[in-house]
Design an enzyme around this catalytic site. Structure first.
Site, PDB file in Angstrom:
ATOM      1  N   SER A  51      27.823  33.830  39.125  1.00 36.27           N
ATOM      2  CA  SER A  51      28.627  33.085  37.971  1.00 36.27           C
ATOM      3  C   SER A  51      29.318  31.140  38.140  1.00 36.27           C
ATOM      4  CB  SER A  51      30.284  33.768  38.401  1.00 36.27           C
ATOM      5  OG  SER A  51      29.679  35.082  37.660  1.00 36.27           O
ATOM      6  N   TYR A 140      28.112  44.500  42.477  1.00 36.66           N
ATOM      7  CA  TYR A 140      29.541  42.997  42.447  1.00 36.66           C
ATOM      8  C   TYR A 140      30.617  43.852  41.126  1.00 36.66           C
ATOM      9  CZ  TYR A 140      30.716  38.352  41.362  1.00 36.66           C
ATOM     10  OH  TYR A 140      31.437  36.965  41.269  1.00 36.66           O
ATOM     11  N   LYS A 166      30.970  43.531  46.568  1.00 36.68           N
ATOM     12  CA  LYS A 166      32.044  42.176  45.990  1.00 36.68           C
ATOM     13  C   LYS A 166      32.623  42.762  45.483  1.00 36.68           C
ATOM     14  CE  LYS A 166      31.188  37.277  45.107  1.00 36.68           C
ATOM     15  NZ  LYS A 166      31.804  36.789  43.936  1.00 36.68           N
ATOM     16  N   THR A 168      36.051  41.541  43.368  1.00 40.14           N
ATOM     17  CA  THR A 168      36.163  40.685  42.617  1.00 40.14           C
ATOM     18  C   THR A 168      37.710  40.873  41.707  1.00 40.14           C
ATOM     19  OG1 THR A 168      34.537  38.938  42.193  1.00 40.14           O
ATOM     20  CG2 THR A 168      36.454  38.433  41.153  1.00 40.14           C
ATOM     21  N   ASP A 193      39.846  34.244  45.221  1.00 37.68           N
ATOM     22  CA  ASP A 193      40.117  33.072  45.232  1.00 37.68           C
ATOM     23  C   ASP A 193      41.793  32.820  45.799  1.00 37.68           C
ATOM     24  OD1 ASP A 193      37.345  32.826  44.620  1.00 37.68           O
ATOM     25  OD2 ASP A 193      37.249  30.567  44.340  1.00 37.68           O
ATOM     26  N   GLU A 194      42.477  33.730  44.719  1.00 35.65           N
ATOM     27  CA  GLU A 194      43.761  33.674  45.013  1.00 35.65           C
ATOM     28  C   GLU A 194      43.998  34.770  45.673  1.00 35.65           C
ATOM     29  OE1 GLU A 194      42.135  32.623  40.371  1.00 35.65           O
ATOM     30  OE2 GLU A 194      41.690  33.638  42.851  1.00 35.65           O
TER      31      GLU A 194
END
Length: 315
Positions: A51, A140, A166, A168, A193-194
Site C-alpha cells: 500500500s 495480510y 502481517k 495491521t 506504526d502507531e
C-alpha cells in the site's frame, strides 16, 4: 533463489515507498538510491510494492521492474518480501512467480477487495496462490482491504507455504491468541506504526511500517528499547512517533507527505501518483516546519531526517 529464509525476516522492516519522478514515471535509478538510504540505517528487511509502495497504482510490469531493481541493491543484504496482491487471483499468481524468479525471500498479499468477497472466496484466493508458487507467503490483515477474523487466520495458517501474517489491525490483543492457536513457527508482523512498541511487547517477530521510510532510526530505537526492557524510553519515543504520524496523516496525503519531507531533507524520494496530491514549494516547507516544531516539543533527538530539517527550519 534468496539467500535468506522467512525466519530471517524479523526486526524493523520498512514498507518501502516506490519512487516516481515528477511526471509520475517509475524512476529505477532513484529507487536504488533510496534503498541504499534505507540500508544505511541497518534495517532488517524490506517489504515492497504494498500500500505504501503504491502498488495498486502501478502496472504489473512496473511492479516487477521495481522488485528486480531493489534486488540488485538489497538482495544479498537483507531479506525482501514482495507484496503481490491484486484483485484477481490470476494476476496475483503471475506477480508471485516473478517475485520468486527475482529472488524474493517471500511473498505477501492483501485479501481480494472491492467486491466484498466471502470467507470461502478469500480462503481459496490464498490457497490458490500458495499452491502455485513454492515460496513462503505472508497473509495480510489490513482495514483498507478488509479484516479477516482470527479464526480465518488460523485456518489459512494450515495451508502449506502460508507461514506468516502481517497484522495491521489495531485489535492487537488478538496477537497472543493467534500465537497460542497456531504453530509457534508461524511468523507474526505488527503493521500499525502507531502501535510499534506495543506490538514488540506482545512478541511479534517484526514490525513493518510506512513511516519507517521517513524515520527508520526512530523505530529502530523503539524496537531496541522494548527488547532491552527500557519500556519507559520506548514509550516516550512511541508517543513522539504517534504525534508526528497523526499530524502527517491528517493532511490527507500520507504517502505524499512522507515523500515531501524526505525531499525537503535532501533525499530523492520522488512524488506520489495521482489521485494522491503532492506537496510542492511553500506547502512542502510548511509541513517540514510543523514536523520540526512537534519534534522540538517532544524533545525528539538523533533522528536523521528531523535533524536535517531542524538545521533548515529550527529556531
Amino acid at each position: 533463489m534468496s539467500k535468506f529464509t522467512i525466519k530471517d525476516f524479523k526486526g524493523v522492516i520498512p514498507a518501502a515507498i516506490s519512487v516516481f519522478d515528477i511526471n509520475e514515471e517509475l524512476d529505477l535509478d532513484a529507487t536504488k538510491e533510496f534503498i541504499d538510504f534505507l540500508l544505511s540505517f541497518d534495517i532488517n528487511g524490506l517489504y515492497l510494492t504494498g500500500s505504501t509502495g503504491e502498488g495498486f497504482l502501478m502496472k504489473s510490469e512496473e511492479r516487477i521492474a521495481e522488485v528486480e531493481a531493489v534486488m540488485e541493491v538489497a538482495g544479498d543484504k537483507v531479506p525482501v518480501v514482495v507484496h503481490v496482491g491484486n484483485i484477481g487471483t490470476k494476476r496475483t499468481i503471475e506477480l508471485a512467480k516473478c517475485a520468486k524468479d527475482a529472488g524474493a525471500t517471500a511473498i505477501s498479499s492483501v485479501p481480494p477487495f472491492y467486491w466484498a468477497f466471502n470467507s470461502k472466496q478469500i480462503f481459496n484466493y490464498y490457497k490458490d496462490i500458495a499452491e502455485a508458487v513454492d515460496i513462503p507467503m505472508i497473509i495480510y490483515n489490513v482495514p483498507l482491504a478488509g479484516l479477516m477474523s482470527e479464526e480465518m487466520i488460523v485456518e489459512l495458517s494450515k495451508i502449506d507455504n502460508i507461514q506468516g501474517v502481517k497484522y495491521t489491525s489495531t485489535d492487537i490483543f488478538e496477537i497472543p491468541v493467534i500465537r497460542d492457536d497456531i504453530d509457534k513457527d508461524f511468523m507474526i508482523y505488527g503493521g500499525a506504526d502507531e502501535l510499534a512498541s506495543s506490538n514488540v511487547l506482545l512478541g511479534v517477530d517484526g514490525i513493518v511500517g510506512s513511516f519507517y521510510n521517513l524515520f527508520p532510526d526512530l523505530f529502530i530505537q523503539i524496537y531496541k528499547n522494548v527488547k532491552e526492557g527500557n519500556v519507559e524510553k520506548a514509550y516516550k519515543l512511541q508517543r513522539s512517533a504517534v504525534v508526528l504520524i497523526t499530524h502527517i496523516v491528517r493532511t490527507g496525503n500520507m504517502v505524499a507527505g512522507i515523500k515531501a519531507l524526505l525531499r525537503e531533507a535532501g533525499v530523492n524520494a520522488g512524488y506520489a501518483r495521482r489521485p494522491f496530491i503532492n506537496f510542492y514549494g511553500e506547502d512542502q516547507k510548511i509541513l517540514a516546519k510543523e514536523v520540526v516544531e512537534l519534534a522540538d516539543k517532544y524533545e525528539l533527538e538523533d533522528i536523521k531526517v528531523i535533524d536535517i530539517l531542524r538545521k533548515k527550519f529550527g529556531k
